[in-house]
Design an enzyme around this catalytic site. Structure first.
Site, PDB file in Angstrom:
ATOM      1  N   HIS A 103      66.097 -52.916 -29.989  1.00 25.15           N
ATOM      2  CA  HIS A 103      65.568 -54.178 -30.523  1.00 25.15           C
ATOM      3  C   HIS A 103      64.159 -54.405 -30.003  1.00 25.15           C
ATOM      4  O   HIS A 103      63.852 -54.142 -28.851  1.00 25.15           O
ATOM      5  CB  HIS A 103      66.468 -55.363 -30.165  1.00 25.15           C
ATOM      6  CG  HIS A 103      66.840 -55.430 -28.721  1.00 25.15           C
ATOM      7  ND1 HIS A 103      67.814 -54.630 -28.162  1.00 25.15           N
ATOM      8  CD2 HIS A 103      66.365 -56.189 -27.717  1.00 25.15           C
ATOM      9  CE1 HIS A 103      67.918 -54.900 -26.881  1.00 25.15           C
ATOM     10  NE2 HIS A 103      67.045 -55.842 -26.576  1.00 25.15           N
ATOM     11  N   HIS A 105      61.435 -57.182 -29.228  1.00 28.25           N
ATOM     12  CA  HIS A 105      61.252 -58.623 -28.998  1.00 28.25           C
ATOM     13  C   HIS A 105      59.882 -59.041 -29.539  1.00 28.25           C
ATOM     14  O   HIS A 105      58.874 -58.384 -29.242  1.00 28.25           O
ATOM     15  CB  HIS A 105      61.224 -58.930 -27.493  1.00 28.25           C
ATOM     16  CG  HIS A 105      62.483 -58.623 -26.745  1.00 28.25           C
ATOM     17  ND1 HIS A 105      63.351 -59.599 -26.299  1.00 28.25           N
ATOM     18  CD2 HIS A 105      63.019 -57.449 -26.322  1.00 28.25           C
ATOM     19  CE1 HIS A 105      64.347 -59.048 -25.631  1.00 28.25           C
ATOM     20  NE2 HIS A 105      64.179 -57.736 -25.629  1.00 28.25           N
TER      21      HIS A 105
END
Ligand code: 5GP
Ligand code: ZN
Length: 144
Positions: A103, A105
């Protein structure tokens, strides 16, 4: 690679098994507000395939993730009034990766916000998360 909703919290969010404040989705990427943001509007961009490391991710998903971040980040800035943002990717437990699904950010930044990445996550109150979700979605749509 497929999703792994049985074991992975982000795969659960992508599949709609647990709620996520989605701000953007396409065929390869899903983006939603971080539940414990460093600043409000902190968004996570995740590939729609379960993979724990950026180096193991298929090229097309890696490209889709960074392309989506480049599209979403300006919308996060406009929705929050941020002056800039950090793009952060923690790879490996020792680097601070808690969720083993890649992921990126997007962390909106404000002048003198005193954010120390890794140390100071916030909590949304009341409808603040849903309100910001709608605002970011609106800003992404405005750019299309
Ligand atoms: P990492 O430390 O793995 O780079 O970042 C994981 C991020 O996922 C953290 O910032 C954390 O707040 C966020 N997070 C963990 N569980 C959930 C969840 O169930 N929902 C949402 N929206 N964010 C989550
Ligand atoms: Zn996953």
């Amino acid at each position: 690679m497929a999703l792994d909703p049985e074991h992975c919290v982000f795969c659960k969010i992508i599949e709609g098994i647990i709620p996520g404040a989605k701000v953007y989705e396409d065929d390869k990427v899903y983006a939603f507000l971080d539940i414990a943001p460093f600043n409000f509007g902190h968004t996570l961009v995740v590939p729609k395939t379960h993979c724990h490391a950026i180096s193991e991710l298929d090229d097309e998903y890696r490209a889709a993730m960074i392309n989506a971040a480049a599209k979403i980040a300006p919308a996060v800035m406009r929705a929050t009034g941020a002056a800039g943002y950090n793009l952060l990717l923690n790879n490996g437990q020792v680097a601070g990766q808690e969720v083993p699904h890649v992921h990126l950010h997007i962390i909106p930044r404000f002048v003198d916000d005193k954010v120390l990445l890794g140390a100071s996550q916030k909590q949304y109150e009341g409808t603040a998360m849903a309100d910001l979700q709608a605002k970011i979605q609106e800003k992404i749509a405005l750019r299309d």
